[in-house]
Design an enzyme around this catalytic site. Structure first.
Site, PDB file in Angstrom:
ATOM      1  N   HIS A 270       0.841  -1.193   0.000  1.00  0.00           N
ATOM      2  CA  HIS A 270       0.000   0.000   0.000  1.00  0.00           C
ATOM      3  C   HIS A 270       0.875   1.241   0.000  1.00  0.00           C
ATOM      4  CE1 HIS A 270      -3.028   2.981   1.095  1.00  0.00           C
ATOM      5  NE2 HIS A 270      -3.842   2.159   0.465  1.00  0.00           N
ATOM      6  N   GLU A 323      -7.846  -4.864  -1.134  1.00  0.00           N
ATOM      7  CA  GLU A 323      -8.321  -5.569  -2.325  1.00  0.00           C
ATOM      8  C   GLU A 323      -8.291  -7.086  -2.167  1.00  0.00           C
ATOM      9  OE1 GLU A 323      -8.791  -3.118  -5.594  1.00  0.00           O
ATOM     10  OE2 GLU A 323      -9.591  -2.907  -3.609  1.00  0.00           O
TER      11      GLU A 323
HETATM   12  N1  ACO Z   1       4.280  -7.163  -4.904  1.00  0.00           N
HETATM   13  C1  ACO Z   1       5.612  -7.123  -5.091  1.00  0.00           C
HETATM   14  N2  ACO Z   1       6.367  -6.033  -4.795  1.00  0.00           N
HETATM   15  C2  ACO Z   1       5.728  -4.958  -4.310  1.00  0.00           C
HETATM   16  C3  ACO Z   1       4.348  -4.962  -4.079  1.00  0.00           C
HETATM   17  C4  ACO Z   1       3.612  -6.113  -4.409  1.00  0.00           C
HETATM   18  N3  ACO Z   1       2.309  -6.164  -4.238  1.00  0.00           N
HETATM   19  N4  ACO Z   1       3.976  -3.755  -3.580  1.00  0.00           N
HETATM   20  C5  ACO Z   1       5.100  -3.027  -3.502  1.00  0.00           C
HETATM   21  N5  ACO Z   1       6.152  -3.751  -3.951  1.00  0.00           N
HETATM   22  C6  ACO Z   1       7.535  -3.313  -4.034  1.00  0.00           C
HETATM   23  C7  ACO Z   1       7.685  -2.132  -4.958  1.00  0.00           C
HETATM   24  O1  ACO Z   1       7.934  -2.552  -6.283  1.00  0.00           O
HETATM   25  C8  ACO Z   1       8.846  -1.406  -4.365  1.00  0.00           C
HETATM   26  O2  ACO Z   1      10.038  -2.067  -4.759  1.00  0.00           O
HETATM   27  P1  ACO Z   1      11.375  -1.219  -5.079  1.00  0.00           P
HETATM   28  O3  ACO Z   1      11.624  -0.369  -3.868  1.00  0.00           O
HETATM   29  O4  ACO Z   1      12.398  -2.274  -5.307  1.00  0.00           O
HETATM   30  O5  ACO Z   1      11.041  -0.405  -6.285  1.00  0.00           O
HETATM   31  C9  ACO Z   1       8.701  -1.674  -2.880  1.00  0.00           C
HETATM   32  O6  ACO Z   1       7.925  -2.859  -2.760  1.00  0.00           O
HETATM   33  C10 ACO Z   1       8.039  -0.584  -2.088  1.00  0.00           C
HETATM   34  O7  ACO Z   1       6.861  -0.163  -2.709  1.00  0.00           O
HETATM   35  P2  ACO Z   1       5.997   0.962  -1.982  1.00  0.00           P
HETATM   36  O8  ACO Z   1       6.709   2.284  -2.082  1.00  0.00           O
HETATM   37  O9  ACO Z   1       5.629   0.487  -0.642  1.00  0.00           O
HETATM   38  O10 ACO Z   1       4.706   0.937  -2.858  1.00  0.00           O
HETATM   39  P3  ACO Z   1       4.129   2.027  -3.852  1.00  0.00           P
HETATM   40  O11 ACO Z   1       3.610   3.182  -3.069  1.00  0.00           O
HETATM   41  O12 ACO Z   1       5.070   2.327  -4.946  1.00  0.00           O
HETATM   42  O13 ACO Z   1       2.922   1.230  -4.498  1.00  0.00           O
HETATM   43  C11 ACO Z   1       0.987  -0.115  -4.596  1.00  0.00           C
HETATM   44  C12 ACO Z   1       1.765   0.932  -3.776  1.00  0.00           C
HETATM   45  C13 ACO Z   1       0.733   0.475  -6.001  1.00  0.00           C
HETATM   46  C14 ACO Z   1      -0.336  -0.372  -3.921  1.00  0.00           C
HETATM   47  C15 ACO Z   1       1.831  -1.404  -4.687  1.00  0.00           C
HETATM   48  O14 ACO Z   1       2.008  -1.932  -3.384  1.00  0.00           O
HETATM   49  C16 ACO Z   1       1.239  -2.440  -5.619  1.00  0.00           C
HETATM   50  O15 ACO Z   1       1.467  -2.362  -6.817  1.00  0.00           O
HETATM   51  N6  ACO Z   1       0.446  -3.424  -5.081  1.00  0.00           N
HETATM   52  C17 ACO Z   1      -0.184  -4.414  -5.929  1.00  0.00           C
HETATM   53  C18 ACO Z   1      -1.450  -3.847  -6.592  1.00  0.00           C
HETATM   54  C19 ACO Z   1      -2.558  -3.652  -5.578  1.00  0.00           C
HETATM   55  O16 ACO Z   1      -2.835  -4.499  -4.743  1.00  0.00           O
HETATM   56  N7  ACO Z   1      -3.243  -2.491  -5.705  1.00  0.00           N
HETATM   57  C20 ACO Z   1      -4.362  -2.129  -4.818  1.00  0.00           C
HETATM   58  C21 ACO Z   1      -3.920  -1.104  -3.797  1.00  0.00           C
HETATM   59  S1  ACO Z   1      -5.177  -0.711  -2.643  1.00  0.00           S
HETATM   60  C22 ACO Z   1      -6.195   0.385  -3.442  1.00  0.00           C
HETATM   61  O17 ACO Z   1      -5.807   1.070  -4.339  1.00  0.00           O
HETATM   62  C23 ACO Z   1      -7.579   0.486  -2.991  1.00  0.00           C
END
Ligand code: ACO
Length: 382
Positions: A270, A323
């Site tokens: 998130h 989700e």
């Molecule tokens: N799976 C694998 N890796 C992940 C995931 C995931 N679900 N979520 C974050 N990461 C990774 C990112 O790629 C990032 O890696 P990096 O530092 O090597 O580039 C690291 O973890 C940190 O990411 P964050 O800064 O915490 O996340 P960000 O704010 O960029 O993205 C998001 C948030 C878009 C929700 C992301 O976690 C994601 O893509 N999740 C999967 C999709 C999802 O479930 N979306 C619904 C969100 S809830 C909503 O919108 C109601």
């Protein structure tokens, strides 16, 4: 005499993460505490106990639903829903063009608005804007239900009198009048997702509202942002993950494979929470109440995913988000996967409209800048 200049550009973090771009009294998300509120109430408490209608009233008007105020709000909603011929005309036109409910909704809002003479927020006073906000939100579950039925060659079912918005929505989509437990489960989900600070779709709605466009235009933009897999397009993909593993023994190799391939686990992580997502915890409880092998598989999936994500991204605190468990709850309520994101929109439209109203009171247009990194101007060839 010094020349007049614009604001001095400042560099902000990618994705505007952590940047405060406005003031709001609609909702607050405290990512480090795993807490969020709607107005002056805990959102989770509301999701666990309030009706959809009461939570809607609180968010959009700022006033809590009381015995004295509930009737007036219900009256405004009923007035908004008059002129059924508007719905029939819009659903017929849009439904003839596509069976896709999300695309249909994006087209239906402005068509409905145009039929009803919706005007730019810029030209309206607060009361008129509230009328439009209530009207669009009131029509949304009805439109989605009608678009779904039309896409399946079914007539719209008669309204279940004495039942609320959630029961009637479930009735249209599943074809069955829901029992109280099912209605309550979907209600908890819809209230839990009504609003959530400056998420991408809400911010989009506010950008459009800041131009003074009409409320339907704001909703169309917000919906576009919601459909992305990184936002509201994730829940059906979360179930795809459960389907792909099938049995508990395949969870770990499957997740390892996904992470090794550089793919994200849908329903995890998130942008704001650095704790468990409180909405996921609430909906997990809801799903666990019904139990069953699918829920057991989901529990194991969550445990394994969180362990492997901690290994892959140490120190990032990646947990199940709303989700993941929303998908399980919606599945248990009998909603088909293609209706997960439209159902999310039923709830989030309430928050979008509350934010549109708030933004419309601020006359400043939202217009940031970008740093140009393209080529410099070349002299034209002689
Ligand atoms: N799976 C694998 N890796 C992940 C995931 C995931 N679900 N979520 C974050 N990461 C990774 C990112 O790629 C990032 O890696 P990096 O530092 O090597 O580039 C690291 O973890 C940190 O990411 P964050 O800064 O915490 O996340 P960000 O704010 O960029 O993205 C998001 C948030 C878009 C929700 C992301 O976690 C994601 O893509 N999740 C999967 C999709 C999802 O479930 N979306 C619904 C969100 S809830 C909503 O919108 C109601």
């Amino acid at each position: 005499m010094s020349a007049k200049t614009g604001p001095t550009p400042i560099e902000l973090p990618r994705g505007l993460a952590g940047v405060i771009v406005a003031e709001t009294a609609v909702s607050d998300v405290r990512g480090d505490e795993g807490f969020y509120q709607y107005r002056d109430r805990s959102a989770i408490e509301l999701a666990a106990s309030a009706t959809f209608e009461d939570a809607w009233q609180l968010l959009v008007t700022g006033d809590p639903a009381t015995d004295a105020s509930r009737g007036a709000f219900a009256g405004r909603v009923a007035a908004a829903l008059e002129r059924r011929d508007d719905l029939d005309a819009v659903v017929a036109a849009v439904g003839a063009a596509t069976p896709d409910v999300l695309a249909g909704l994006a087209a239906a809002w402005p068509l409905l608005g145009a039929r009803r003479g919706i005007r730019p927020l810029y030209d309206l006073d607060d009361g008129q804007r509230l009328d439009d906000a209530i009207s669009l939100a009131a029509w949304t579950p009805i439109l989605i239900g009608a678009l779904w039925r039309r896409a399946h060659g079914e007539a719209v079912l008669p309204v279940l009198t004495g039942r609320g918005i959630v029961a009637n929505y479930l009735h249209q989509v599943t074809g069955v009048a829901p029992d109280e437990a099912t209605e309550r489960a979907l209600s908890a989900y819809l209230i839990a997702v009504m609003d959530h600070g400056f998420n991408a779709s809400t911010f989009t709605a506010r950008v459009i509202a800041s131009t003074g466009a009409d409320a339907a235009a704001c909703l169309v933009g917000a919906l576009g942002a919601l459909t992305g897999p990184l936002h509201g397009g994730a829940p059906s993909r979360a179930l795809d993950g459960l389907d792909a593993v099938g049995t508990a023994d395949r969870i770990e190799p499957w997740i390892r494979g996904e992470l090794a391939a550089g793919r994200r686990l849908m329903g995890f992580g998130h942008a704001v929470y650095r704790t468990a997502d409180p909405r996921a915890e609430l909906l997990k409880e809801v799903a666990m109440r019904t139990g069953g092998p699918r829920v057991e598989l989901a529990v194991r999936f969550q445990e394994t995913a969180e362990r492997l994500l901690a290994e892959a991204k140490p120190g990032r605190e990646l947990h199940a988000n709303v989700e993941f468990w929303a998908a399980l709850v919606m599945e248990r309520c009998g909603l088909p996967r293609s209706m997960f994101t439209p159902t999310f929109a039923v709830g989030r439209t309430i928050g979008w409209t509350a934010h549109i109203l708030e933004q419309a009171r601020d006359p400043k247009i939202i217009r940031p800048s970008a740093r140009y990194v393209g080529p410099q101007v070349r002299a034209a060839a002689a």
